[in-house]
Scaffold this active site. Sequence first.
Site, PDB file in Angstrom:
ATOM      1  N   LYS A   1      -6.443   5.000   6.982  1.00  0.00           N
ATOM      2  CA  LYS A   1      -5.855   3.750   6.470  1.00  0.00           C
ATOM      3  C   LYS A   1      -4.519   3.490   7.163  1.00  0.00           C
ATOM      4  CE  LYS A   1      -3.430   3.889   2.376  1.00  0.00           C
ATOM      5  NZ  LYS A   1      -2.057   3.395   2.512  1.00  0.00           N
ATOM      6  N   ASN A   2      -3.708   4.557   7.283  1.00  0.00           N
ATOM      7  CA  ASN A   2      -2.347   4.380   7.777  1.00  0.00           C
ATOM      8  C   ASN A   2      -2.262   4.297   9.306  1.00  0.00           C
ATOM      9  OD1 ASN A   2      -1.629   4.291   5.141  1.00  0.00           O
ATOM     10  ND2 ASN A   2      -0.745   6.353   5.057  1.00  0.00           N
TER      11      ASN A   2
ATOM     12  N   ARG B   1       1.690  -3.314   1.928  1.00  0.00           N
ATOM     13  CA  ARG B   1       2.970  -3.244   2.631  1.00  0.00           C
ATOM     14  C   ARG B   1       2.820  -3.555   4.134  1.00  0.00           C
ATOM     15  NH1 ARG B   1       6.878  -1.684  -0.020  1.00  0.00           N
ATOM     16  NH2 ARG B   1       8.165  -1.022   1.714  1.00  0.00           N
TER      17      ARG B   1
ATOM     18  N   CYS C   1       1.873   0.758  -3.243  1.00  0.00           N
ATOM     19  CA  CYS C   1       1.929   1.580  -4.455  1.00  0.00           C
ATOM     20  C   CYS C   1       3.326   1.590  -5.046  1.00  0.00           C
ATOM     21  CB  CYS C   1       1.495   3.001  -4.125  1.00  0.00           C
ATOM     22  SG  CYS C   1      -0.268   3.138  -3.879  1.00  0.00           S
TER      23      CYS C   1
ATOM     24  N   ARG D   1      11.075   1.614  -2.348  1.00  0.00           N
ATOM     25  CA  ARG D   1      10.476   1.228  -1.070  1.00  0.00           C
ATOM     26  C   ARG D   1      11.187   0.034  -0.427  1.00  0.00           C
ATOM     27  NH1 ARG D   1       4.080   2.271  -1.203  1.00  0.00           N
ATOM     28  NH2 ARG D   1       4.531   2.898   0.922  1.00  0.00           N
TER      29      ARG D   1
ATOM     30  N   ASP E   1       1.757  12.360   0.531  1.00  0.00           N
ATOM     31  CA  ASP E   1       0.449  11.872   0.063  1.00  0.00           C
ATOM     32  C   ASP E   1      -0.480  13.013  -0.364  1.00  0.00           C
ATOM     33  OD1 ASP E   1       0.871   8.994   0.963  1.00  0.00           O
ATOM     34  OD2 ASP E   1       1.246  10.112   2.784  1.00  0.00           O
TER      35      ASP E   1
ATOM     36  N   ARG F   1      -8.107   0.720  -2.308  1.00  0.00           N
ATOM     37  CA  ARG F   1      -7.153   0.332  -1.253  1.00  0.00           C
ATOM     38  C   ARG F   1      -7.170   1.352  -0.126  1.00  0.00           C
ATOM     39  NH1 ARG F   1      -1.640   0.613  -2.711  1.00  0.00           N
ATOM     40  NH2 ARG F   1      -1.534   0.542  -0.459  1.00  0.00           N
TER      41      ARG F   1
HETATM   42  N1  EPU Z   1      12.795   3.746   3.455  1.00  0.00           N
HETATM   43  C1  EPU Z   1      13.982   3.072   3.313  1.00  0.00           C
HETATM   44  N2  EPU Z   1      14.148   1.891   4.012  1.00  0.00           N
HETATM   45  C2  EPU Z   1      13.173   1.390   4.808  1.00  0.00           C
HETATM   46  C3  EPU Z   1      11.956   2.080   4.950  1.00  0.00           C
HETATM   47  C4  EPU Z   1      11.790   3.265   4.251  1.00  0.00           C
HETATM   48  O1  EPU Z   1      14.878   3.509   2.585  1.00  0.00           O
HETATM   49  O2  EPU Z   1      13.384   0.321   5.411  1.00  0.00           O
HETATM   50  C5  EPU Z   1      12.580   4.980   2.684  1.00  0.00           C
HETATM   51  C6  EPU Z   1      11.507   4.761   1.615  1.00  0.00           C
HETATM   52  O3  EPU Z   1      12.031   4.173   0.464  1.00  0.00           O
HETATM   53  C7  EPU Z   1      11.006   6.162   1.380  1.00  0.00           C
HETATM   54  C8  EPU Z   1      11.135   6.796   2.770  1.00  0.00           C
HETATM   55  O4  EPU Z   1      12.014   5.984   3.508  1.00  0.00           O
HETATM   56  O5  EPU Z   1      11.844   6.833   0.477  1.00  0.00           O
HETATM   57  C9  EPU Z   1       9.841   6.948   3.509  1.00  0.00           C
HETATM   58  O6  EPU Z   1       9.216   5.700   3.686  1.00  0.00           O
HETATM   59  P1  EPU Z   1       8.341   5.362   4.987  1.00  0.00           P
HETATM   60  O7  EPU Z   1       8.884   4.119   5.589  1.00  0.00           O
HETATM   61  O8  EPU Z   1       8.256   6.574   5.840  1.00  0.00           O
HETATM   62  O9  EPU Z   1       6.936   5.090   4.354  1.00  0.00           O
HETATM   63  P2  EPU Z   1       5.995   3.811   4.541  1.00  0.00           P
HETATM   64  O10 EPU Z   1       5.890   3.457   5.974  1.00  0.00           O
HETATM   65  O11 EPU Z   1       6.351   2.762   3.565  1.00  0.00           O
HETATM   66  C10 EPU Z   1       3.853   5.231   4.992  1.00  0.00           C
HETATM   67  C11 EPU Z   1       2.490   5.303   4.357  1.00  0.00           C
HETATM   68  C12 EPU Z   1       2.602   6.010   3.025  1.00  0.00           C
HETATM   69  C13 EPU Z   1       3.168   7.389   3.251  1.00  0.00           C
HETATM   70  C14 EPU Z   1       4.526   7.304   3.971  1.00  0.00           C
HETATM   71  C15 EPU Z   1       5.100   8.650   4.311  1.00  0.00           C
HETATM   72  C16 EPU Z   1       1.440   3.318   5.176  1.00  0.00           C
HETATM   73  C17 EPU Z   1       0.897   1.974   4.891  1.00  0.00           C
HETATM   74  N3  EPU Z   1       1.991   3.961   4.163  1.00  0.00           N
HETATM   75  O12 EPU Z   1       4.626   4.453   4.085  1.00  0.00           O
HETATM   76  O13 EPU Z   1       1.272   6.110   2.544  1.00  0.00           O
HETATM   77  O14 EPU Z   1       3.340   8.032   2.016  1.00  0.00           O
HETATM   78  O15 EPU Z   1       4.380   6.547   5.185  1.00  0.00           O
HETATM   79  O16 EPU Z   1       4.278   9.331   5.184  1.00  0.00           O
HETATM   80  O17 EPU Z   1       1.342   3.808   6.302  1.00  0.00           O
HETATM   81  C18 EPU Z   1      -0.401   6.253   0.948  1.00  0.00           C
HETATM   82  O18 EPU Z   1      -1.188   6.236   1.892  1.00  0.00           O
HETATM   83  O19 EPU Z   1      -0.722   6.513  -0.243  1.00  0.00           O
HETATM   84  C19 EPU Z   1       1.011   5.979   1.221  1.00  0.00           C
HETATM   85  C20 EPU Z   1       1.893   5.663   0.275  1.00  0.00           C
END
Ligand code: EPU
Length: 459
Positions: A40-41, A113, A137, A142, A329, A437
């Site tokens: 998915k990611n 997202r 989620c 976030r 995850d 999802r």
């Molecule tokens: N963060 C910030 N500011 C930002 C972006 C992130 O403070 O602008 C913080 C977030 O609040 C969080 C941390 O950085 O505390 C990590 O967030 P990250 O940006 O790494 O995560 P993401 O890109 O929103 C993706 C996956 C998540 C997975 C995380 C960590 C997707 C669509 N989602 O999220 O997947 O947990 O990376 O590996 O790729 C899932 O699949 O269930 C899922 C939540």
Amino acid sequence: MNSLVKDAKKAGERVGLISDTITIHGGKPLNGRIRVRGAKNLATKAMVAALLGSSESVLRDVPNISDVKVVRDLLEVHGVLVTETAPGVLHLDPRNVLQAHFAEIDAHAGSSRIPILFCGPLLHKLGEAFIPDLGGCRIGNRPINFHLDALRAFGAVVDKSYEGIHLTAPDGLKGAKIEFPYPSVGATEQVLLTAVLAKGTTELKNAAIEPEIMDLIAILQKMGAIISVEPNRVILIEGVEELGGYVHTALFDRNEAASWASAALATGGSIFVEGAHQIDLMTFLNVFRKAGGAFDIEDDGIRFYHPNPGHPLKPVNVETDVHPGFMTDWQQPLIVALTQAEGRSVVHETVYENRLGFTSALNEMGAEIVVHEHGLDGDYRRVPKRDLEQAAVIVGPTKLKAANVHVPDLRGGFSYLIAALAAEGTSTVSNMGIISRGYEHIVDKLDQLGADFTFEAQD
Ligand code: EPU
């Protein structure tokens, strides 16, 4: 209208609705073989990357999940022609990209997202982008400040309103020097998808280096991008004038593979996960083994099993982290298995501030889990990481009993399924659409693994 779907195949092939409910007669091990497809990611980001090309891209092994559907819809409203020529094979033709109507974009507000990643590609293609209010989620605040700061560094003008985010680039996008306070996965992808066509060189420090990011870089390289991954989380991107299309098979879904592994462990069963590769699961496999799980690695997948069904597992101390650490995850499904470990396990969550809330329903099912809002000190830790961390202390083994539970988020929802499958008696799990999802054909797979259930779907 609600109807009982007895034909699990039929149920598995549809992408679930939020209101779907499954009734599980638990207490039986899951045994059998399932296949995981593209992550998915990764798949969703690869689809966005196709926007950057001047010719068609082909993405293989795309899972049939609702996050993919959201991205597909958003690409289509922007004029990308998307066709599925065989199950999981998407052809994405971006030659007629156009400005979408606000209402068409806004229809996807709150559903995922991924739309935030359309910023760079749309700015390059159209000089303007509108991004709806984001979903995903509810596992923490976030924020998207790293994304927006990076886009501003490239020269974008960002206008945030209650309706979403409007971006323009009056002087075009230029390479930038960017350093993240934290190696965010999404923000790293934002920089990659923007820098590849920006004028000049971009240097990104403290980048995320998850396997899904490496796969996205591989895709961009196929398209003609010049990206080098340097030591110490530095990525250099030399902007090019034009990108072509790509042909790519998506990296397998590590999170789904780890989820089924925990399901095998929690139910005392054995699951062969076709498509899982050892190299991207090494950190998970170490913890799985320390918890008392066993695995056999084959060329075409990994068998995960409980080597002594009926006997307790072993407690572990785990701390979630960015790659190559233990992924956030993975912790939710693993916690269900840890309720069957003899003694005290500690799981520190350091990536999101609210990813342990799902444990309260596990306690209602008989688990003994205490969540500490600010983590624990002492021998359980390597180094305290971030202010937002939490810790779950799980004391086991505790017999799980049936309950009626409501899916709170994607991985928490899968964890409830595992708990219901492990618990004696009949449980219901509602709000199943959230699970679809990120988990393809979930009902079909449960059927293949011998689960005893009925599935109530909306027609
Ligand atoms: N963060 C910030 N500011 C930002 C972006 C992130 O403070 O602008 C913080 C977030 O609040 C969080 C941390 O950085 O505390 C990590 O967030 P990250 O940006 O790494 O995560 P993401 O890109 O929103 C993706 C996956 C998540 C997975 C995380 C960590 C997707 C669509 N989602 O999220 O997947 O947990 O990376 O590996 O790729 C899932 O699949 O269930 C899922 C939540």
